[in-house]
Design an enzyme around this catalytic site. Structure first.
Site, mmCIF file in Angstrom:
data_model
loop_
_atom_site.group_PDB
_atom_site.id
_atom_site.type_symbol
_atom_site.label_atom_id
_atom_site.label_comp_id
_atom_site.label_asym_id
_atom_site.label_seq_id
_atom_site.Cartn_x
_atom_site.Cartn_y
_atom_site.Cartn_z
ATOM 1 N N HIS A 131 43.506 41.496 46.227
ATOM 2 C CA HIS A 131 42.929 42.793 46.575
ATOM 3 C C HIS A 131 41.438 42.654 46.861
ATOM 4 O O HIS A 131 40.811 41.644 46.547
ATOM 5 C CB HIS A 131 43.136 43.802 45.444
ATOM 6 C CG HIS A 131 44.500 44.416 45.421
ATOM 7 N ND1 HIS A 131 45.560 43.836 44.766
ATOM 8 C CD2 HIS A 131 44.984 45.558 45.989
ATOM 9 C CE1 HIS A 131 46.629 44.582 44.919
ATOM 10 N NE2 HIS A 131 46.318 45.628 45.660
ATOM 11 N N LYS A 135 38.355 46.636 43.569
ATOM 12 C CA LYS A 135 39.456 47.038 42.685
ATOM 13 C C LYS A 135 39.090 46.725 41.241
ATOM 14 O O LYS A 135 38.722 45.599 40.911
ATOM 15 C CB LYS A 135 40.752 46.331 43.080
ATOM 16 C CG LYS A 135 41.949 46.822 42.286
ATOM 17 C CD LYS A 135 43.255 46.396 42.918
ATOM 18 C CE LYS A 135 44.453 46.921 42.131
ATOM 19 N NZ LYS A 135 44.456 48.398 42.038
#
Length: 233
Positions: A131, A135
């Protein structure tokens, strides 16, 4: 449909655009320490905030009889409390670790593959999720859902981010700039590897799924998942 957006970051803005394109109205855009003023006008709330805010956001909606869709991850130690509150208030609530149609199909594929592989002893399962660097939680909620799907359909008992035991699924969580989300499940043996993978190209799929869930929950009472929304059960 009048929507309250709880969390107005990148995801919130994409959800807003898609909701407006589908003919809906935004009555609240809440970020940080903003108040809930305007929530009383909403037909539904969509929560894509941060882990520390999710429980407060969901509780406030349920206390005010507002159906709530939450895609925030990293707060699931309190999930059962929110389910109990929803039942107490006779409300409506959907949590999804990922609202993408493709990912929810991927969840089903993952469950099915785990069932097939459960009786084939020479393979060891492992996972990787990648990600963007903004995040806040690791592993991702999507990775945890995938791991749970494997655990529910095999002899694995848990997952670990490092030093996984024989009955634990190793999850390699990576954070790389500008990656919306990539999830891979590997079954490794001495002679080959079976891999299934989902790659998100942007946030559009997550946002569309959340709006579709908000449309679907109108007039309903109870605790639901995207399997209900997409009729995947």
């Amino acid at each position: 449909m009048k929507i309250a957006l709880l969390g107005y970051g990148k995801m919130g803005k994409v959800i807003e655009r898609i909701a407006l394109e589908r003919g809906h109205e935004i009555v609240l855009r809440k970020s940080g320490k903003d108040t809930f003023e305007g929530l009383e006008h909403a037909d539904v709330a969509i929560d894509f905030s941060i882990p520390d805010a999710a429980v407060s956001n969901i509780s406030t909606c349920l206390d005010n009889n507002i159906p709530v869709i939450s895609g925030t991850t990293g707060w699931l130690e309190n999930y059962d409390k929110m389910v109990a509150l929803c039942q107490e208030k006779n409300g409506a609530f959907i949590y999804g670790s990922n609202f993408s149609l493709g990912v929810n199909i991927f969840f089903q594929l993952n469950d099915y593959l785990a069932k097939i592989m459960s009786n084939i002893g020479q393979y060891k399962v492992a996972m990787e999720e990648v990600h963007h660097t903004q995040k806040l939680d690791a592993p991702s909620g999507t990775a945890i859902t995938l791991a749970k799907g494997i655990i529910d359909n095999s002899d694995y008992s848990s997952w670990a981010l490092e030093n996984a035991k024989d009955d634990e699924i190793l999850i390699d969580a990576k954070r790389i700039e500008n990656v919306p989300g990539t999830h891979s499940v590997f079954y490794n043996s001495d002679v080959d590897t079976i891999e299934i993978k989902h790659i998100a190209h942007n946030r559009e799929g997550f946002a569309l799924g959340a709006v579709v869930a908000a449309e679907w929950i109108q007039g309903k009472k109870g605790v639901f998942t995207m399997k209900d929304v997409l009729d995947l059960k």
